[in-house]
Design a protein around this motif. Structure first.
Motif, PDB file in Angstrom:
ATOM      1  N   UNK A  51       5.560  -4.051  -0.652  1.00 22.98           N
ATOM      2  CA  UNK A  51       4.265  -3.621  -0.193  1.00 22.98           C
ATOM      3  C   UNK A  51       3.293  -4.306  -0.882  1.00 22.98           C
ATOM      4  N   UNK A  52       2.313  -4.964  -0.319  1.00 22.97           N
ATOM      5  CA  UNK A  52       1.377  -5.696  -1.183  1.00 22.97           C
ATOM      6  C   UNK A  52       0.319  -4.752  -1.595  1.00 22.97           C
ATOM      7  N   UNK A  53      -0.438  -5.042  -2.666  1.00 25.20           N
ATOM      8  CA  UNK A  53      -1.336  -3.966  -3.219  1.00 25.20           C
ATOM      9  C   UNK A  53      -2.478  -3.266  -2.336  1.00 25.20           C
ATOM     10  N   UNK A  54      -2.770  -3.942  -1.333  1.00 26.72           N
ATOM     11  CA  UNK A  54      -3.903  -3.482  -0.533  1.00 26.72           C
ATOM     12  C   UNK A  54      -3.269  -2.229   0.428  1.00 26.72           C
ATOM     13  N   UNK A  55      -2.000  -2.451   0.886  1.00 23.12           N
ATOM     14  CA  UNK A  55      -1.168  -1.415   1.615  1.00 23.12           C
ATOM     15  C   UNK A  55      -0.773  -0.397   0.708  1.00 23.12           C
ATOM     16  N   UNK A  56      -0.442  -0.444  -0.377  1.00 23.53           N
ATOM     17  CA  UNK A  56       0.041   0.558  -1.391  1.00 23.53           C
ATOM     18  C   UNK A  56      -1.200   1.270  -1.675  1.00 23.53           C
ATOM     19  N   UNK A  57      -2.192   0.591  -1.782  1.00 23.42           N
ATOM     20  CA  UNK A  57      -3.433   1.570  -2.298  1.00 23.42           C
ATOM     21  C   UNK A  57      -4.115   2.248  -0.948  1.00 23.42           C
ATOM     22  N   UNK A  58      -3.920   1.654   0.187  1.00 22.78           N
ATOM     23  CA  UNK A  58      -4.318   2.403   1.359  1.00 22.78           C
ATOM     24  C   UNK A  58      -3.398   3.854   1.775  1.00 22.78           C
ATOM     25  N   UNK A  59      -2.160   3.697   1.312  1.00 23.23           N
ATOM     26  CA  UNK A  59      -1.102   4.747   1.257  1.00 23.23           C
ATOM     27  C   UNK A  59      -1.718   5.830   0.174  1.00 23.23           C
ATOM     28  N   UNK A  60      -1.976   5.274  -0.964  1.00 23.74           N
ATOM     29  CA  UNK A  60      -2.109   6.215  -2.247  1.00 23.74           C
ATOM     30  C   UNK A  60      -3.549   7.036  -1.701  1.00 23.74           C
TER      31      UNK A  60
END
Length: 151
Positions: A51-60
């Motif tokens: 996962x790239x940072x953007x996707x990981x942060x949206x999940x978070x």
């Protein structure tokens, strides 16, 4: 380099990439515990996988909204914006929670009181449990994220 030192180094790199600044080693009420959290969250969990940072942060952001963690939600909403998520993507991610957590009360329902239109309420025993719990909680969950997206 010892494993703990490597996780700290990796965690600090990920933290800086997400939040735009190096972590403050003395931040929080318990700096030692915060260092452990950074090693685990950013050094292990956030630094591996596809996962790239953007996707990981949206999940978070969606997880923190569901868990009602306003301080962390605000911080990670800012991180999501910092790594390229748009305000619209953040809103969509949070709005996607509504079917699972409960919808907020309809805005027109609140305006009926202003116009003097009485509400017809069922007795509490006949209302579904989510009727009372979901709406207000969802609105509360999203306040800090909405403020961070707008501000």
């Amino acid at each position: 380099m010892a494993m703990s030192e490597e996780l700290t180094r990796r965690g600090d790199e990920v933290f800086e990439r997400l939040f735009g600044a190096a972590p403050d080693p003395q931040a929080g009420d318990d700096p030692e515990f915060m260092a452990i959290l950074r090693r685990v969250i950013f050094g292990q969990v956030f630094s591996v996988g596809e996962l790239e940072d953007r996707t990981r942060e949206l999940i978070t952001v969606t997880i923190l909204a569901a868990m009602q963690c306003p301080g962390q939600l605000t911080a990670h909403t800012r991180a999501a914006l910092h790594v390229g998520a748009t305000p619209e993507q953040i809103r969509e991610a949070i709005y996607g929670l509504a079917p699972f957590l409960g919808f907020p009360p309809h805005p027109q329902r609140d305006r009926r009181d202003e116009r003097g239109i009485p509400r017809r309420r069922r007795p509490a025993a006949s209302r579904p449990a989510h009727h009372d719990a979901g709406g207000g909680a969802l609105r509360t969950r999203h306040g800090p994220a909405a403020a961070a997206v707008r501000g």
